[in-house]
Design a protein around this motif. Structure first.
Motif, PDB file in Angstrom:
ATOM      1  N   ILE A 124       0.838  -1.201   0.000  1.00  0.00           N
ATOM      2  CA  ILE A 124       0.000   0.000   0.000  1.00  0.00           C
ATOM      3  C   ILE A 124       0.876   1.255   0.000  1.00  0.00           C
ATOM      4  O   ILE A 124       0.619   2.204  -0.746  1.00  0.00           O
ATOM      5  N   LYS A 125       1.907   1.256   0.817  1.00  0.00           N
ATOM      6  CA  LYS A 125       2.803   2.421   0.892  1.00  0.00           C
ATOM      7  C   LYS A 125       3.511   2.682  -0.437  1.00  0.00           C
ATOM      8  O   LYS A 125       3.840   3.820  -0.750  1.00  0.00           O
ATOM      9  N   ASN A 126       3.745   1.637  -1.210  1.00  0.00           N
ATOM     10  CA  ASN A 126       4.436   1.781  -2.498  1.00  0.00           C
ATOM     11  C   ASN A 126       3.480   1.906  -3.687  1.00  0.00           C
ATOM     12  O   ASN A 126       3.932   2.099  -4.814  1.00  0.00           O
ATOM     13  N   TYR A 127       2.185   1.782  -3.439  1.00  0.00           N
ATOM     14  CA  TYR A 127       1.197   1.736  -4.514  1.00  0.00           C
ATOM     15  C   TYR A 127       1.316   2.930  -5.474  1.00  0.00           C
ATOM     16  O   TYR A 127       1.323   2.758  -6.692  1.00  0.00           O
ATOM     17  N   ASN A 128       1.388   4.134  -4.925  1.00  0.00           N
ATOM     18  CA  ASN A 128       1.410   5.327  -5.777  1.00  0.00           C
ATOM     19  C   ASN A 128       2.669   5.432  -6.627  1.00  0.00           C
ATOM     20  O   ASN A 128       2.682   6.140  -7.630  1.00  0.00           O
ATOM     21  N   TYR A 129       3.722   4.726  -6.243  1.00  0.00           N
ATOM     22  CA  TYR A 129       4.982   4.775  -6.990  1.00  0.00           C
ATOM     23  C   TYR A 129       5.164   3.582  -7.910  1.00  0.00           C
ATOM     24  O   TYR A 129       5.827   3.692  -8.935  1.00  0.00           O
ATOM     25  N   GLN A 130       4.601   2.441  -7.540  1.00  0.00           N
ATOM     26  CA  GLN A 130       4.803   1.238  -8.334  1.00  0.00           C
ATOM     27  C   GLN A 130       3.579   0.861  -9.167  1.00  0.00           C
ATOM     28  O   GLN A 130       3.697   0.646 -10.365  1.00  0.00           O
ATOM     29  N   SER A 131       2.426   0.769  -8.551  1.00  0.00           N
ATOM     30  CA  SER A 131       1.228   0.300  -9.267  1.00  0.00           C
ATOM     31  C   SER A 131       0.518   1.415 -10.031  1.00  0.00           C
ATOM     32  O   SER A 131       0.092   1.214 -11.174  1.00  0.00           O
ATOM     33  N   ARG A 132       0.376   2.571  -9.412  1.00  0.00           N
ATOM     34  CA  ARG A 132      -0.380   3.663 -10.020  1.00  0.00           C
ATOM     35  C   ARG A 132       0.137   4.059 -11.402  1.00  0.00           C
ATOM     36  O   ARG A 132      -0.651   4.218 -12.345  1.00  0.00           O
ATOM     37  N   PRO A 133       1.467   4.226 -11.596  1.00  0.00           N
ATOM     38  CA  PRO A 133       1.934   4.603 -12.940  1.00  0.00           C
ATOM     39  C   PRO A 133       1.553   3.575 -14.010  1.00  0.00           C
ATOM     40  O   PRO A 133       1.214   3.961 -15.142  1.00  0.00           O
ATOM     41  N   LYS A 134       1.581   2.301 -13.675  1.00  0.00           N
ATOM     42  CA  LYS A 134       1.201   1.259 -14.631  1.00  0.00           C
ATOM     43  C   LYS A 134      -0.280   1.362 -14.975  1.00  0.00           C
ATOM     44  O   LYS A 134      -0.676   1.193 -16.129  1.00  0.00           O
ATOM     45  N   ILE A 135      -1.094   1.647 -13.971  1.00  0.00           N
ATOM     46  CA  ILE A 135      -2.537   1.809 -14.209  1.00  0.00           C
ATOM     47  C   ILE A 135      -2.792   3.012 -15.096  1.00  0.00           C
ATOM     48  O   ILE A 135      -3.564   2.933 -16.060  1.00  0.00           O
ATOM     49  N   MET A 136      -2.141   4.128 -14.804  1.00  0.00           N
ATOM     50  CA  MET A 136      -2.346   5.332 -15.611  1.00  0.00           C
ATOM     51  C   MET A 136      -1.926   5.083 -17.067  1.00  0.00           C
ATOM     52  O   MET A 136      -2.601   5.529 -17.997  1.00  0.00           O
ATOM     53  N   GLU A 137      -0.835   4.361 -17.250  1.00  0.00           N
ATOM     54  CA  GLU A 137      -0.376   4.031 -18.603  1.00  0.00           C
ATOM     55  C   GLU A 137      -1.407   3.170 -19.327  1.00  0.00           C
ATOM     56  O   GLU A 137      -1.715   3.409 -20.499  1.00  0.00           O
TER      57      GLU A 137
END
Length: 163
Positions: A124-137
């Motif tokens: 969860i702490k890493n979500y905005n740096y690891q998962s979020r960019p992939k989702i936005m892409e």
């Protein structure tokens, strides 16, 4: 709006939002966690999970709540609407804490109040740096979809009120 995927960081309130959307629209609701997990906290075989998901996607209407990165693009291809609960870290961590000890329709077990999964919290702490960019892409690759990105719970609540 007949095939809707609801995504976001764990603790963002995907299941609550999805239940409210289901109650307003009558569109059948499916939780990926219920497709993937057994009550004893083991996962089903990946083939079983994918078959369950495939069976839902082939129906005329659905709301599917959950992330499961390996299946996001499959759902993106099949949906007409995406709701991304893109909330700050503290909101998601509070959401995780608030749900402990409560029965939920989206999970086959109750998380103990004193239970904290360090690996899950780190995700969860890493979500905005690891998962979020992939989702936005991924979202950028599907401009034909109706995409709603909410930054606050109030924005999501206002969307639901206008339905």
């Amino acid at each position: 709006m007949r095939k809707i995927m609801v995504i976001g960081c764990p603790g963002s309130g995907k299941s609550t939002f999805s239940r409210n959307l289901h109650n307003l629209t009558g569109i059948p609701l499916f939780h990926l966690d219920m497709m993937n997990w057994n009550p004893d906290r083991t996962t089903v075989d990946k083939a079983v999970f994918r078959e369950r998901l495939s069976n839902v996607i082939q129906t005329d209407e659905w709301i599917i709540d959950g992330n499961y990165g390996s299946t996001i693009e499959i759902r993106l291809q099949a949906c007409d609407t995406v709701v991304f609960l893109d909330y700050p870290l503290n909101v998601c961590l509070d959401g995780i804490r608030d749900r402990r000890g409560k029965a939920r329709t989206d999970m086959p077990w109750i998380e103990n109040e004193d239970e904290e999964d360090a690996e899950f919290i780190e995700f969860i702490k890493n979500y905005n740096y690891q998962s979020r960019p992939k989702i936005m892409e991924l979202l950028d690759r599907y401009p034909d979809k109706d995409i709603y990105i909410f930054k606050t719970r109030n924005e999501a609540d206002e969307f639901l009120k206008q339905l």
